[in-house]
Design a protein around this motif. Structure first.
Motif, PDB file in Angstrom:
ATOM      1  N   MET A   4      -4.232   3.557  -5.366  1.00  0.00           N
ATOM      2  CA  MET A   4      -3.510   4.406  -6.392  1.00  0.00           C
ATOM      3  C   MET A   4      -4.296   5.687  -6.504  1.00  0.00           C
ATOM      4  N   ASN A   5      -3.170   6.885  -6.462  1.00  0.00           N
ATOM      5  CA  ASN A   5      -3.844   7.867  -6.399  1.00  0.00           C
ATOM      6  C   ASN A   5      -3.390   8.742  -7.845  1.00  0.00           C
ATOM      7  N   CYS A   6      -2.586   8.162  -8.695  1.00  0.00           N
ATOM      8  CA  CYS A   6      -2.212   8.508 -10.099  1.00  0.00           C
ATOM      9  C   CYS A   6      -3.347   8.439 -10.884  1.00  0.00           C
ATOM     10  N   LYS A   7      -3.070   8.880 -12.285  1.00  0.00           N
ATOM     11  CA  LYS A   7      -4.090   8.690 -13.374  1.00  0.00           C
ATOM     12  C   LYS A   7      -4.094   7.264 -13.620  1.00  0.00           C
ATOM     13  N   LYS A   8      -5.161   6.554 -13.694  1.00  0.00           N
ATOM     14  CA  LYS A   8      -5.193   5.123 -13.670  1.00  0.00           C
ATOM     15  C   LYS A   8      -6.350   4.594 -14.506  1.00  0.00           C
ATOM     16  N   GLN A   9      -6.111   3.150 -14.962  1.00  0.00           N
ATOM     17  CA  GLN A   9      -7.355   2.579 -15.710  1.00  0.00           C
ATOM     18  C   GLN A   9      -7.144   1.265 -15.499  1.00  0.00           C
ATOM     19  N   LEU A  10      -8.293   0.531 -15.175  1.00  0.00           N
ATOM     20  CA  LEU A  10      -8.162  -0.966 -15.192  1.00  0.00           C
ATOM     21  C   LEU A  10      -9.134  -1.532 -16.177  1.00  0.00           C
ATOM     22  N   SER A  11      -8.426  -2.391 -17.077  1.00  0.00           N
ATOM     23  CA  SER A  11      -9.173  -2.948 -18.125  1.00  0.00           C
ATOM     24  C   SER A  11      -9.210  -4.329 -18.297  1.00  0.00           C
ATOM     25  N   LEU A  12     -10.415  -5.094 -18.229  1.00  0.00           N
ATOM     26  CA  LEU A  12     -10.711  -6.600 -18.546  1.00  0.00           C
ATOM     27  C   LEU A  12     -10.682  -6.963 -19.919  1.00  0.00           C
ATOM     28  N   VAL A  13      -9.799  -7.991 -20.006  1.00  0.00           N
ATOM     29  CA  VAL A  13      -9.993  -8.475 -21.502  1.00  0.00           C
ATOM     30  C   VAL A  13     -11.046  -9.797 -21.498  1.00  0.00           C
ATOM     31  N   PRO A  14     -12.159  -9.601 -21.967  1.00  0.00           N
ATOM     32  CA  PRO A  14     -13.122 -10.787 -22.093  1.00  0.00           C
ATOM     33  C   PRO A  14     -12.608 -12.069 -22.361  1.00  0.00           C
ATOM     34  N   GLY A  15     -12.897 -12.782 -21.503  1.00  0.00           N
ATOM     35  CA  GLY A  15     -12.409 -14.506 -21.685  1.00  0.00           C
ATOM     36  C   GLY A  15     -11.092 -14.835 -21.399  1.00  0.00           C
ATOM     37  N   ALA A  16     -10.208 -13.997 -21.228  1.00  0.00           N
ATOM     38  CA  ALA A  16      -8.845 -14.305 -20.758  1.00  0.00           C
ATOM     39  C   ALA A  16      -8.699 -14.698 -19.373  1.00  0.00           C
ATOM     40  N   THR A  17      -7.644 -15.887 -19.500  1.00  0.00           N
ATOM     41  CA  THR A  17      -7.410 -16.284 -18.159  1.00  0.00           C
ATOM     42  C   THR A  17      -5.978 -15.851 -17.782  1.00  0.00           C
ATOM     43  N   HIS A  18      -5.327 -16.337 -16.999  1.00  0.00           N
ATOM     44  CA  HIS A  18      -4.232 -15.416 -16.225  1.00  0.00           C
ATOM     45  C   HIS A  18      -2.976 -15.226 -17.335  1.00  0.00           C
ATOM     46  N   LEU A  19      -2.693 -16.235 -18.241  1.00  0.00           N
ATOM     47  CA  LEU A  19      -1.591 -16.094 -19.098  1.00  0.00           C
ATOM     48  C   LEU A  19      -1.975 -15.595 -20.618  1.00  0.00           C
ATOM     49  N   PHE A  20      -3.246 -15.268 -20.566  1.00  0.00           N
ATOM     50  CA  PHE A  20      -3.833 -14.775 -22.040  1.00  0.00           C
ATOM     51  C   PHE A  20      -3.551 -15.662 -22.867  1.00  0.00           C
ATOM     52  N   GLU A  21      -3.983 -16.999 -22.775  1.00  0.00           N
ATOM     53  CA  GLU A  21      -3.582 -17.998 -23.726  1.00  0.00           C
ATOM     54  C   GLU A  21      -4.833 -18.223 -24.772  1.00  0.00           C
ATOM     55  N   GLU A  22      -6.016 -17.660 -24.474  1.00  0.00           N
ATOM     56  CA  GLU A  22      -7.080 -17.821 -25.404  1.00  0.00           C
ATOM     57  C   GLU A  22      -6.893 -16.723 -26.653  1.00  0.00           C
ATOM     58  N   PRO A  23      -7.498 -17.684 -27.797  1.00  0.00           N
ATOM     59  CA  PRO A  23      -7.436 -17.004 -29.127  1.00  0.00           C
ATOM     60  C   PRO A  23      -7.628 -15.437 -29.156  1.00  0.00           C
ATOM     61  N   GLY A  24      -7.002 -14.517 -29.528  1.00  0.00           N
ATOM     62  CA  GLY A  24      -7.091 -13.033 -29.470  1.00  0.00           C
ATOM     63  C   GLY A  24      -6.744 -12.172 -28.299  1.00  0.00           C
TER      64      GLY A  24
ATOM     65  N   GLU B  76       0.792  -1.206   0.019  1.00  0.00           N
ATOM     66  CA  GLU B  76      -0.034  -0.067   0.074  1.00  0.00           C
ATOM     67  C   GLU B  76       0.783   1.487  -0.051  1.00  0.00           C
ATOM     68  N   PRO B  77       1.866   1.452   0.762  1.00  0.00           N
ATOM     69  CA  PRO B  77       2.831   2.596   0.797  1.00  0.00           C
ATOM     70  C   PRO B  77       3.212   3.087  -0.784  1.00  0.00           C
ATOM     71  N   ALA B  78       3.855   2.019  -1.373  1.00  0.00           N
ATOM     72  CA  ALA B  78       4.137   2.185  -2.746  1.00  0.00           C
ATOM     73  C   ALA B  78       3.214   2.744  -3.617  1.00  0.00           C
ATOM     74  N   LEU B  79       2.162   1.713  -3.512  1.00  0.00           N
ATOM     75  CA  LEU B  79       0.913   1.924  -4.444  1.00  0.00           C
ATOM     76  C   LEU B  79       0.310   3.318  -4.331  1.00  0.00           C
ATOM     77  N   GLY B  80       0.459   3.857  -3.156  1.00  0.00           N
ATOM     78  CA  GLY B  80      -0.042   5.406  -2.879  1.00  0.00           C
ATOM     79  C   GLY B  80       0.910   6.061  -3.299  1.00  0.00           C
ATOM     80  N   GLN B  81       2.241   6.016  -3.752  1.00  0.00           N
ATOM     81  CA  GLN B  81       3.121   7.123  -4.203  1.00  0.00           C
ATOM     82  C   GLN B  81       3.477   6.954  -5.514  1.00  0.00           C
ATOM     83  N   VAL B  82       2.897   6.024  -6.392  1.00  0.00           N
ATOM     84  CA  VAL B  82       2.774   5.825  -7.719  1.00  0.00           C
ATOM     85  C   VAL B  82       2.503   7.277  -8.416  1.00  0.00           C
ATOM     86  N   ALA B  83       3.193   7.810  -9.392  1.00  0.00           N
ATOM     87  CA  ALA B  83       2.753   9.189 -10.063  1.00  0.00           C
ATOM     88  C   ALA B  83       2.567   8.790 -11.442  1.00  0.00           C
TER      89      ALA B  83
END
Length: 216
Positions: free
Chosen positions: A171-191, A139-146
């Motif tokens: 996090m307090n910086c400019k940020k975005q969380l994007s989900l890739v539909p259907g993808a598992t951890h290693l993004f092995e699904e087509p596309g 948490e300390p580092a995440l709060g300091q990310v600029a």
């Protein structure tokens, strides 16, 4: 492509530097546990960035001997110091010292990228995490990310989605969380890896090169 050796304390880390013509920025890749600069997923993403005119540095965070010690793969502080050593090298290398710097982290490498960016606020211009464990940055580092930070997570990577949401909230910086539909951890699904790479390329193009989405 140029083979490079990066000094990091008593260690020397092998890497591969690619600088497209007129590159305005360079992205350091922090791979996940048990991986290396030869990670096929990171190599794929690097080529997408290169086609957008963005330089890339893929390098080993651990020496081959260190990588035999399983615990070291999860030593976020050590991985962060190695990433900072590579950042210092870029800032003194004549070919790269004038370029904006970004970090692309996968798995545990994402935590190291965020810790390092918190330490070098004036240096790191953008961060992207793919299937990362940003919560391990603390948490300390995440709060300091600029630096503007993009967290890319597979839409079917259950458990990791929640960990990214928790880190995102800290996090307090400019940020975005994007989900890739259907993808598992290693993004092995087509596309799905292609989608993740495009999201990363757009983010770095915007914050390293001042390009609009999908720009040349």
């Amino acid at each position: 492509m140029t083979a490079v050796n990066i000094p990091a304390g008593s260690a020397e880390l092998g890497g591969e530097l690619v600088l497209p013509p007129a590159a305005a920025g360079v992205v350091l890749f922090a791979h996940g546990s048990g991986s290396s600069r030869f990670s096929p997923r990171n190599t794929f993403v690097a080529k997408v960035l290169q086609r957008r005119g963005i330089g890339t540095l893929l390098f080993d965070l651990l020496t081959s001997t260190e990588d035999q010690d399983y615990a070291r793969r999860f030593d976020i502080d050590l991985l962060t110091q190695r990433l900072l050593a590579a950042t210092d090298w870029l800032q003194t290398n004549p070919e790269t010292r004038a370029l904006k710097i970004g970090y692309f982290g996968a798995s545990t490498g994402a935590a190291a990228a965020l810790q390092a960016s918190a330490e070098r606020k004036a240096v790191v211009a953008a961060v992207v995490s793919r299937g990362g464990r940003p919560n391990l940055a603390g948490e300390p580092a995440l709060g300091q990310v600029a630096a503007p930070t993009l967290l890319i997570v597979g839409g079917a990577d259950y458990g990791v989605i929640e960990l990214n949401e928790q880190a995102f909230a800290m996090m307090n910086c400019k940020k975005q969380l994007s989900l890739v539909p259907g993808a598992t951890h290693l993004f092995e699904e087509p596309g799905t890896l292609e989608q993740a790479a495009q999201l990363a390329a757009d983010w770095f193009a915007r914050y390293l090169c001042n390009q609009k989405e999908g720009g040349a």
